[in-house]
Enzyme design. Structure first.
Site, PDB file in Angstrom:
ATOM      1  N   ARG A 177      -1.380  -3.151  -9.484  1.00  8.92           N
ATOM      2  CA  ARG A 177      -1.876  -2.842 -11.050  1.00  8.92           C
ATOM      3  C   ARG A 177      -1.057  -1.955 -11.562  1.00  8.92           C
ATOM      4  NH1 ARG A 177      -6.186  -1.831 -12.961  1.00  8.92           N
ATOM      5  NH2 ARG A 177      -5.870  -3.687 -14.500  1.00  8.92           N
ATOM      6  N   GLY A 210     -14.807 -11.659 -13.646  1.00  5.30           N
ATOM      7  CA  GLY A 210     -14.273 -11.370 -12.414  1.00  5.30           C
ATOM      8  C   GLY A 210     -14.224  -9.796 -12.203  1.00  5.30           C
ATOM      9  N   ARG A 211     -13.450  -9.216 -13.054  1.00  2.53           N
ATOM     10  CA  ARG A 211     -13.074  -7.566 -12.826  1.00  2.53           C
ATOM     11  C   ARG A 211     -14.563  -6.920 -12.927  1.00  2.53           C
ATOM     12  NH1 ARG A 211      -8.444  -5.240 -14.591  1.00  2.53           N
ATOM     13  NH2 ARG A 211      -8.341  -6.826 -15.846  1.00  2.53           N
ATOM     14  N   CYS A 215      10.628   0.965  -1.789  1.00  2.00           N
ATOM     15  CA  CYS A 215      11.852   1.579  -2.372  1.00  2.00           C
ATOM     16  C   CYS A 215      12.087   1.003  -3.915  1.00  2.00           C
ATOM     17  CB  CYS A 215      13.033   1.182  -1.294  1.00  2.00           C
ATOM     18  SG  CYS A 215      12.795   1.696   0.277  1.00  2.00           S
TER      19      CYS A 215
END
Ligand code: LLP
Length: 429
Positions: free
Chosen positions: A318, A280-281, A348
């Site tokens: 991430r 994938g990556r 926030c």
């Protein structure tokens, strides 16, 4: 080829200036390079090619890394299949033009409905991760009178990866069946007649840059192939998962394509199995950036400077989830010195820190920055936290570019929320 070259100081995606995309689409926006995806797919294929034991491998791109259908269609045209973990991902892969017989269905908790969908679709293989799942799949397959190909996903008790939360092969991790149970489950599948056990699968973790744990885990898998064959069971396929890492910051090790290919080749040597990989990556990360605008620079009396961007943890989670470090660069620095910033978003939470203590060219409100290596696990993991709409995605291919996911209308999220009738006039519909 660099997917995001600098020309006259200005960062581009292939031939298109990122400032053009910012002007026409508006930040924050994910920008992908089609050539970047293709180049990584080819690097992987070329690394595997010299090894005679690897014949016509199925490279099934892990859709969880980037599921946009235009991206999947670029990869399908490169001959890649798809590794999927939900009905939604199977639907995405099909929409991207991936043929069913190049789709692998993985996942630790597939519902009966999802199994039924996969069986009806005729995916190449369902990776079964547990005994209860096998029993459910057997029932589902019998109902349809179809005999799906399956692999048993094994947990080799060797985990690896860039962070504890993305390690999947450890003995305590929820994935796969222990080595000691694999034989029994495989034999059960074979005896059922309802599913066809075609092979074994594993996936030990993600963002792996040292091949040593892969070598150890794959050796366990090779041993298991031999053991099962010794028991008279047929093993045609070996699915070695994904996991290969990429460099995120300058100085990080480069992706060890050749060492990986060698370990894979050693694993399948003389086994005569069809190889399946689920990267994938490594295919997607470097082919994407998150383009963002500086809202303001906030200076503290102690000299600390916050670079407040319009992108946030909901767009790229991430850093907040894994303490991941993505490179942040100015799109068009104008050469007025350098400053150390904490790069933050507007959400926030203190966790909405995209990068800490980064030396960057001095920036002002309105300037553009790009967060690099964001093509994998960026857009797919985004949320609407703080009622921030999902950001658009743009694909660049040479001189062409197109919006491949639109920014929703500001009211779109209200439109999907019907007001409970009894609330009457207290909520405005
Ligand atoms: N196959 C299976 C069964 C997987 O679970 C995964 C990733 C892959 C293949 C693809 O792994 P890759 O080649 O991309 O390493 N969200 C995290 C990564 C989670 C990976 C989960 N499984 C991150 O952003 O780092």
């Amino acid at each position: 080829m660099t997917p995001f070259p600098r020309r006259d100081g200005a960062l581009h995606a292939e031939s298109i200036a990122l400032s053009t995309i910012a002007r026409e689409v508006g930040p924050p926006v994910y920008v992908y390079s089609a050539g970047g995806f293709r180049a990584q797919a080819r690097r992987l294929r070329e690394a595997l090619a010299p090894h005679p034991d690897i014949v016509d491998p199925l490279i099934a791109f892990a859709v969880k890394a980037n599921g946009n259908r235009s991206v999947l269609s670029v990869l399908a045209a490169e001959g890649l299949g798809a590794d999927t973990v939900s009905e939604g991902e199977i639907r995405r892969a099909l929409a991207g033009g991936v043929p069913p017989d190049r789709i692998v269905f993985s996942g630790v908790g597939k519902t009966d409905a999802e199994l039924a969908f996969a069986v009806a679709t005729g995916v190449r293989q369902i990776n079964v991760e547990s005994a209860p799942e096998l029993e459910r799949l057997i029932s589902v397959a019998r109902e349809q009178s179809r005999v799906p190909d399956i692999a048993i996903r094994v947990n080799p008790a060797i985990g690896a990866g860039g962070h504890a939360k993305i390690t999947t092969g450890g003995a305590g991790d929820k994935f796969g069946v222990p080595v000691a149970e694999a034989l029994e489950l495989y034999a059960r599948a074979a005896a059922s007649g309802a599913v066809r056990p075609a092979g074994l699968a594993c996936h030990i973790g993600s963002q792996i840059t040292d091949v040593a744990p892969l070598r150890s885990a794959f050796a366990v898998m090779r041993g298991l192939v031999e053991t099962l064959r010794g028991e008279g069971l047929a093993i045609e396929r070996l699915d070695l998962g994904g996991g290969l890492g990429v460099p995120y910051r300058p100085g990080d090790p480069d992706t060890p394509f050749d060492a990986y290919a060698e370990v894979v080749a050693e694993t399948v040597r003389d086994l005569d199995v069809q190889l399946v990989l689920e990267p994938g990556r490594v295919i997607a990360a470097e082919a994407g950036v998150l383009l963002s605008r500086v809202i303001q620079v906030t200076e503290r009396p102690d000299g600390r400077r916050f670079l407040v961007l319009d992108a946030a943890m909901n767009d790229l989670s991430r850093p907040a989830l894994y303490d991941a470090e993505h490179e942040v660069v100015a799109v068009a620095p104008d050469g007025e010195g350098e400053v150390i910033y904490d790069v933050v978003g507007p959400v926030c939470e203190t966790g909405d820190t995209l990068a800490r203590g980064r030396l960057l060219p001095a920036l002002r409100a309105g300037d553009l920055v790009a967060i690099l290596t964001a093509g994998a696990y960026g857009a797919t993991m985004a949320s609407e936290y703080n009622a921030r709409p999902l950001v658009p995605e743009v694909l660049v291919d040479g001189d062409d570019w197109a919006v491949i996911r639109r920014r929703p209308d500001p009211d779109a999220f209200l439109e999907r929320e019907p007001v409970a009738e009894w609330l009457g006039s207290t909520a405005k519909s």
